[in-house]
Design an enzyme around this catalytic site. Structure first.
Site, short mmCIF file in Angstrom:
data_model
loop_
_atom_site.label_atom_id
_atom_site.label_comp_id
_atom_site.label_asym_id
_atom_site.label_seq_id
_atom_site.Cartn_x
_atom_site.Cartn_y
_atom_site.Cartn_z
N SER A 71 63.94 70.29 14.47
CA SER A 71 64.99 69.62 13.70
C SER A 71 64.77 69.77 12.19
O SER A 71 63.65 69.96 11.72
CB SER A 71 65.03 68.13 14.05
OG SER A 71 65.21 67.96 15.43
N1 SAH Z 1 61.97 66.93 18.70
C1 SAH Z 1 61.97 68.36 18.74
C2 SAH Z 1 63.41 68.90 18.73
C3 SAH Z 1 63.58 69.88 19.81
S1 SAH Z 1 65.24 70.35 20.16
C4 SAH Z 1 61.14 68.97 17.63
O1 SAH Z 1 60.64 68.24 16.77
O2 SAH Z 1 60.93 70.17 17.65
C5 SAH Z 1 65.61 69.32 21.56
C6 SAH Z 1 64.71 69.46 22.76
O3 SAH Z 1 65.25 68.62 23.78
C7 SAH Z 1 64.64 70.86 23.38
O4 SAH Z 1 63.30 71.25 23.44
C8 SAH Z 1 65.24 70.69 24.76
O5 SAH Z 1 64.63 71.50 25.75
C9 SAH Z 1 64.99 69.22 25.03
N2 SAH Z 1 65.88 68.60 26.02
C10 SAH Z 1 67.22 68.78 26.20
N3 SAH Z 1 67.67 68.01 27.21
C11 SAH Z 1 66.59 67.30 27.66
C12 SAH Z 1 66.41 66.34 28.70
N4 SAH Z 1 67.41 65.93 29.50
N5 SAH Z 1 65.17 65.83 28.89
C13 SAH Z 1 64.12 66.22 28.12
N6 SAH Z 1 64.23 67.13 27.14
C14 SAH Z 1 65.45 67.67 26.90
#
Ligand code: SAH
Length: 220
Positions: A71
């Protein structure tokens, strides 16, 4: 929680570059000193591919593989501010570990961080990275965030870093009374939504427009 990370970067990944990012966050309206200090401490460049290192302190989201992104620093800071403003944080649940950056920031602001990721490959590399860097108060789990993580509930705060069409009931159930949940809600037009759980019920507030990857059901 204090942390000793060997984060010696140079040039575009140096402490000075990171300080400049924090100054920009301040100019853009991030006020909470604990949040700013966490972003100053955690070396964002260590959460992205080496080829992207020099861009890691720009105010942008960056690819982390599998179509996912780390993010934007402002968004990471805003999510923290939203859950910190009302509470002392003991247990925090994050949905969407990705590369582990938001979890690392939260680990500086809470006693214990639990983070759920549906993509096993991303989870494994985040786990290796966080262990190498010496984080001891982050627990990562392979799971579907729509179910939350009941085992360690209730949580003081829940931070969701992927956008859903609605706030999952399981997450509200796993929130402590007095706890705060913040997440992007919507498909094309996403908005940051904050839920505050009280003895009397649920209070819901909407904030700025945002742009997160979608929250998807099921494990991969
Ligand atoms: N907080 C992360 C942002 C990653 S982007 C960071 O600091 O890098 C969002 C993430 O959510 C992705 O890795 C994706 O695989 C995950 N995601 C999407 N749907 C999800 C779900 N239902 N349960 C768990 N993770 C999920």
């Amino acid at each position: 929680m204090s942390l000793v990370i060997n984060s010696k970067g140079q040039g575009m990944t140096s402490d000075r570059t990171r300080s400049r990012m924090v100054e920009k966050l301040r100019e853009e309206g991030i006020k909470n000193e604990s949040v700013l200090s966490a972003l100053k401490t955690i070396p964002r460049h260590m959460f992205v591919d080496e080829a992207l290192n020099t861009r890691s302190y720009e105010m942008v989201s960056l690819p982390i593989g599998y179509g996912q992104t780390i993010s934007h620093p402002f968004i990471v800071a805003r999510l923290c501010e939203h859950v910190l403003s009302e509470n002392t944080l003991f247990r925090v649940l994050e949905i969407g570990s990705g590369c582990g950056y938001q979890a690392a920031i939260l680990s500086q602001l809470a006693k214990q961080v639990f983070s759920i990721e549906r993509n096993l490959n991303l989870l494994n590399s985040a786990r290796i990275r966080l262990k190498k860097m010496g984080f001891r108060n982050i627990i990562l789990r392979h799971g579907d965030g729509y179910q939350g993580y009941e085992a360690n509930s209730p949580y003081d705060a829940i931070v969701v870093t992927a956008a859903a069409e609605f706030v999952p009931t399981a997450l509200i159930n796993q929130l402590k009374s007095g706890g705060v949940l913040v997440m992007p809600v919507g498909v094309d037009n996403q908005q940051l939504v904050k839920i505050i759980k009280t003895e009397a019920g649920i209070e819901k507030k909407s904030f700025e427009r945002v742009n997160f990857v979608p929250m998807l059901s099921g494990l991969i």
